[in-house]
Write an enzyme that holds these catalytic residues in place. Structure first.
Site, PDB file in Angstrom:
ATOM      1  N   TRP A  92       1.024  -1.142  -0.101  1.00  0.00           N
ATOM      2  CA  TRP A  92      -0.012  -0.094   0.028  1.00  0.00           C
ATOM      3  C   TRP A  92       0.856   1.258  -0.007  1.00  0.00           C
ATOM      4  O   TRP A  92       0.955   1.745   0.872  1.00  0.00           O
ATOM      5  CB  TRP A  92      -0.945  -0.051   1.125  1.00  0.00           C
ATOM      6  CG  TRP A  92      -2.548   0.060   1.275  1.00  0.00           C
ATOM      7  CD1 TRP A  92      -3.057  -0.072   2.472  1.00  0.00           C
ATOM      8  CD2 TRP A  92      -3.549   0.549   0.277  1.00  0.00           C
ATOM      9  NE1 TRP A  92      -4.476   0.224   2.045  1.00  0.00           N
ATOM     10  CE2 TRP A  92      -4.493   0.166   0.631  1.00  0.00           C
ATOM     11  CE3 TRP A  92      -3.360   0.591  -1.146  1.00  0.00           C
ATOM     12  CZ2 TRP A  92      -5.872   0.277  -0.023  1.00  0.00           C
ATOM     13  CZ3 TRP A  92      -4.498   0.787  -2.067  1.00  0.00           C
ATOM     14  CH2 TRP A  92      -5.540   0.747  -1.347  1.00  0.00           C
ATOM     15  N   HIS A 122      -0.553   3.582   3.474  1.00  0.00           N
ATOM     16  CA  HIS A 122      -0.770   3.402   5.008  1.00  0.00           C
ATOM     17  C   HIS A 122      -0.737   4.512   5.480  1.00  0.00           C
ATOM     18  O   HIS A 122      -1.781   5.017   6.555  1.00  0.00           O
ATOM     19  CB  HIS A 122       0.341   2.611   5.176  1.00  0.00           C
ATOM     20  CG  HIS A 122       0.554   1.147   4.884  1.00  0.00           C
ATOM     21  ND1 HIS A 122      -0.471   0.401   5.926  1.00  0.00           N
ATOM     22  CD2 HIS A 122       1.056   0.416   4.080  1.00  0.00           C
ATOM     23  CE1 HIS A 122      -0.249  -0.991   5.523  1.00  0.00           C
ATOM     24  NE2 HIS A 122       0.625  -0.899   4.299  1.00  0.00           N
ATOM     25  N   ASP A 159       6.581  -2.410   7.341  1.00  0.00           N
ATOM     26  CA  ASP A 159       7.304  -2.675   6.293  1.00  0.00           C
ATOM     27  C   ASP A 159       8.885  -2.688   6.165  1.00  0.00           C
ATOM     28  O   ASP A 159       9.539  -3.508   5.751  1.00  0.00           O
ATOM     29  CB  ASP A 159       6.626  -1.895   5.118  1.00  0.00           C
ATOM     30  CG  ASP A 159       5.373  -2.443   4.559  1.00  0.00           C
ATOM     31  OD1 ASP A 159       5.369  -3.831   4.452  1.00  0.00           O
ATOM     32  OD2 ASP A 159       4.756  -1.981   3.932  1.00  0.00           O
ATOM     33  N   ARG A 169      10.214  -5.571   8.376  1.00  0.00           N
ATOM     34  CA  ARG A 169       9.859  -6.818   7.947  1.00  0.00           C
ATOM     35  C   ARG A 169      11.010  -7.990   7.843  1.00  0.00           C
ATOM     36  O   ARG A 169      10.815  -8.926   7.884  1.00  0.00           O
ATOM     37  CB  ARG A 169       8.965  -6.821   6.590  1.00  0.00           C
ATOM     38  CG  ARG A 169       8.120  -7.749   6.084  1.00  0.00           C
ATOM     39  CD  ARG A 169       7.159  -7.226   4.880  1.00  0.00           C
ATOM     40  NE  ARG A 169       6.725  -8.420   4.457  1.00  0.00           N
ATOM     41  CZ  ARG A 169       5.275  -8.461   3.721  1.00  0.00           C
ATOM     42  NH1 ARG A 169       5.035  -7.324   3.160  1.00  0.00           N
ATOM     43  NH2 ARG A 169       4.909  -9.581   3.098  1.00  0.00           N
ATOM     44  N   HIS A 192       1.076  -9.769   7.346  1.00  0.00           N
ATOM     45  CA  HIS A 192       0.936  -8.691   6.396  1.00  0.00           C
ATOM     46  C   HIS A 192      -0.094  -9.106   5.390  1.00  0.00           C
ATOM     47  O   HIS A 192      -0.765  -8.255   4.581  1.00  0.00           O
ATOM     48  CB  HIS A 192       1.855  -8.105   5.619  1.00  0.00           C
ATOM     49  CG  HIS A 192       3.163  -7.553   6.305  1.00  0.00           C
ATOM     50  ND1 HIS A 192       3.158  -5.938   6.191  1.00  0.00           N
ATOM     51  CD2 HIS A 192       3.738  -8.031   6.997  1.00  0.00           C
ATOM     52  CE1 HIS A 192       4.255  -5.756   6.850  1.00  0.00           C
ATOM     53  NE2 HIS A 192       4.750  -6.896   7.762  1.00  0.00           N
ATOM     54  N   HIS A 207      -0.430  -0.472  10.819  1.00  0.00           N
ATOM     55  CA  HIS A 207      -0.256  -1.075   9.656  1.00  0.00           C
ATOM     56  C   HIS A 207      -1.283  -2.114   8.865  1.00  0.00           C
ATOM     57  O   HIS A 207      -1.476  -2.157   7.860  1.00  0.00           O
ATOM     58  CB  HIS A 207       1.311  -1.371   9.718  1.00  0.00           C
ATOM     59  CG  HIS A 207       1.881  -1.963   8.216  1.00  0.00           C
ATOM     60  ND1 HIS A 207       2.372  -1.082   7.659  1.00  0.00           N
ATOM     61  CD2 HIS A 207       1.902  -3.142   7.673  1.00  0.00           C
ATOM     62  CE1 HIS A 207       2.827  -1.531   6.371  1.00  0.00           C
ATOM     63  NE2 HIS A 207       2.552  -2.874   6.451  1.00  0.00           N
ATOM     64  N   ASP A 227      -3.211  -2.804   5.707  1.00  0.00           N
ATOM     65  CA  ASP A 227      -3.000  -4.180   4.676  1.00  0.00           C
ATOM     66  C   ASP A 227      -4.320  -4.794   4.398  1.00  0.00           C
ATOM     67  O   ASP A 227      -4.526  -5.236   3.428  1.00  0.00           O
ATOM     68  CB  ASP A 227      -2.021  -5.107   5.335  1.00  0.00           C
ATOM     69  CG  ASP A 227      -0.455  -4.651   5.123  1.00  0.00           C
ATOM     70  OD1 ASP A 227      -0.340  -3.676   4.127  1.00  0.00           O
ATOM     71  OD2 ASP A 227       0.288  -5.229   5.514  1.00  0.00           O
ATOM     72  N   HIS A 271      -3.749  -8.278  -0.536  1.00  0.00           N
ATOM     73  CA  HIS A 271      -3.083  -8.843   0.651  1.00  0.00           C
ATOM     74  C   HIS A 271      -4.245 -10.025   1.138  1.00  0.00           C
ATOM     75  O   HIS A 271      -3.726 -10.581   1.914  1.00  0.00           O
ATOM     76  CB  HIS A 271      -2.729  -7.854   1.888  1.00  0.00           C
ATOM     77  CG  HIS A 271      -1.800  -7.076   1.437  1.00  0.00           C
ATOM     78  ND1 HIS A 271      -0.614  -6.874   2.377  1.00  0.00           N
ATOM     79  CD2 HIS A 271      -1.523  -6.151   0.358  1.00  0.00           C
ATOM     80  CE1 HIS A 271       0.177  -6.272   1.984  1.00  0.00           C
ATOM     81  NE2 HIS A 271      -0.386  -5.530   0.748  1.00  0.00           N
ATOM     82  N   HIS A 317      -0.150  -6.140  -8.071  1.00  0.00           N
ATOM     83  CA  HIS A 317      -0.001  -5.840  -6.617  1.00  0.00           C
ATOM     84  C   HIS A 317       0.674  -4.168  -6.527  1.00  0.00           C
ATOM     85  O   HIS A 317      -0.076  -3.400  -5.922  1.00  0.00           O
ATOM     86  CB  HIS A 317       1.006  -6.449  -5.886  1.00  0.00           C
ATOM     87  CG  HIS A 317       0.678  -6.501  -4.201  1.00  0.00           C
ATOM     88  ND1 HIS A 317       0.100  -7.282  -3.707  1.00  0.00           N
ATOM     89  CD2 HIS A 317       1.468  -5.687  -3.407  1.00  0.00           C
ATOM     90  CE1 HIS A 317      -0.110  -7.049  -2.263  1.00  0.00           C
ATOM     91  NE2 HIS A 317       0.979  -5.966  -2.187  1.00  0.00           N
ATOM     92  N   ASP A 349      -1.007  -1.243  -4.672  1.00  0.00           N
ATOM     93  CA  ASP A 349      -0.306  -0.488  -3.615  1.00  0.00           C
ATOM     94  C   ASP A 349      -0.120   0.953  -3.721  1.00  0.00           C
ATOM     95  O   ASP A 349      -0.044   1.723  -2.951  1.00  0.00           O
ATOM     96  CB  ASP A 349       1.160  -1.073  -3.540  1.00  0.00           C
ATOM     97  CG  ASP A 349       0.949  -2.225  -2.355  1.00  0.00           C
ATOM     98  OD1 ASP A 349       0.113  -2.204  -1.782  1.00  0.00           O
ATOM     99  OD2 ASP A 349       2.007  -2.838  -2.277  1.00  0.00           O
TER     100      ASP A 349
END
Ligand SMILES: *[C@@H]1O[C@H](CO)[C@@H](O)[C@H](O)[C@H]1NC(C)=O
Ligand SMILES: *[C@@H]1O[C@H](CO)[C@@H](O)[C@H](O)[C@H]1NC(C)=O
Length: 354
Positions: free
Chosen positions: A20, A25, A64, A67, A77, A132, A136, A142, A165, A169
């Protein structure tokens, strides 16, 4: 020195292209901030790191960034239903889930909510994750495992090769940011909205989502967005809703009995949903969008060329439906409702935009 600065600038702009994107976000977090009760903000100030200055957006992309070195968190996520294959076949848990059931985005929203409610140590981490993961949860890719949530589905957008994706995002959002009506560079007559804006390039977009969306076309839906189906089985209510939830965030009363979806989690899912916070029930209709609109059927037909998605039929339709704006607004308002449920003072009254 100049070189160093420009390298840093490049690193920062690469950072904004993941998930995203940071922008998505931060928009979700800022819309949530607008809807936090003052007594909620007071509590959150004590939990948030000082650089966040009592605001949710500065920590919204943190999960993120960590991660890779908090590898255990990387599966939190998203969630992948077994047998799910948009656009032909959309199943969301009816055939089970891939991976450990306690390690997906649905259980992560539940876990972090529970963590904060119980006041366990590590509240700052739990809060940053919750902010977060609620974002997601509202990015429909997601919620499917096909081609790694579309990361492996190559497409073109505005002539450039990318993947499905990334289109969801960040590409759709960046395209919109270039065409926001000029009047939204001016403040709206609402202290509640303006006080939450941080002087970013996407402030005008948030003003438009608030003015034409939350206060306009979405207004009749807000109550349903923040409702949860009342489970028949009272044992599946881990944390029964309290009075304070029903007063917040926007109206004097919430009727969770009126929830339209009436979905019950399929077997095999840990009890992620209760009467106040229900990630499964919130996610299920968004997951269905993967078959309805997000995953173009033509992606399975083309062989030797990439499908262009910046077209009136695809990007144009999503824009006309206000789909991205609705997902961002839903994410923000549900995040605020969850945080108000957890932290607002007992007897806290309704909020007003003025
Ligand atoms: C639940 O959240 C806490 C706080 O962030 C975290 O330390 C813990 O590992 C999480 N548990 C699971 C199963 O994700
Ligand atoms: C801004 O302009 C658009 C049209 O370009 C209009 O629909 C909208 O109502 C205006 N917003 C405000 C806050 O005046």
């Amino acid at each position: 020195m100049k070189l160093l600065i420009s390298l840093l600038a490049t690193a920062a702009s690469i950072q904004t292209v993941v998930a995203w994107g940071a922008v998505g976000h931060e928009i979700v977090a800022t819309i949530a901030q607008i809807h936090l009760h003052p007594s909620t903000v007071e509590q959150l100030c004590d939990i948030l790191p000082s650089y966040a200055d009592c605001h949710l957006a500065p920590v919204a992309a943190w999960a993120d960034k960590v991660r890779m070195h908090m590898r255990w968190s990387s599966t939190l996520h998203y969630v992948n239903g077994l047998g799910d294959h948009p656009s032909q076949h959309c199943v969301f848990g009816e055939e089970g889930w891939a991976g450990a059931p306690e390690h997906n985005v649905l259980s992560a929203v539940r876990n972090t909510t529970m963590w904060l409610e119980k006041g366990y140590p590590g509240a700052e981490e739990a809060l940053k994750f919750l902010i977060h993961f609620m974002g997601d949860l509202h990015q429909p890719l997601h919620l499917t495992g096909r081609d790694k949530g579309g990361n492996g589905a190559k497409v073109k957008f505005d002539g450039r090769i990318t993947n499905l994706h990334s289109v969801w995002d960040s590409r759709l959002i960046s395209k919109t940011l270039r065409t926001i009506p000029r009047n939204y560079t001016l403040p709206l007559p609402s202290r509640r909205i303006e006080d939450a804006l941080l002087g970013t390039i996407y402030d005008p977009y948030i003003r438009q989502i608030m003015f034409e969306g939350v206060l306009g076309r979405f207004a009749p839906m807000i109550e349903e967005w923040t409702s949860c189906p009342t489970p028949d089985d009272s044992n599946s209510r881990l944390y029964p809703p309290t009075e304070k939830f029903h007063q917040l965030p926007l109206r004097a009363s919430f009727q969770s009995e009126n929830a339209a979806s009436g979905l019950t989690p399929p077997p095999g899912l840990p009890p992620t949903d209760d009467g106040a916070v229900c990630p499964y029930s919130w996610a299920a209709p968004m997951h269905a969008l993967n078959c309805d609109i997000i995953w173009p059927p033509a992606l399975d037909e083309l062989t030797n060329t990439y499908l262009e998605l910046d077209t009136p039929e695809y990007a144009g339709r999503i824009k006309d439906d206000w789909l991205v704006e609705q997902l961002l607004a839903m994410g923000g308002i549900r995040l605020a409702a969850t945080l108000n449920y957890l932290f607002a003072a007992d007897g806290a009254g309704p909020l007003y935009y003025v």
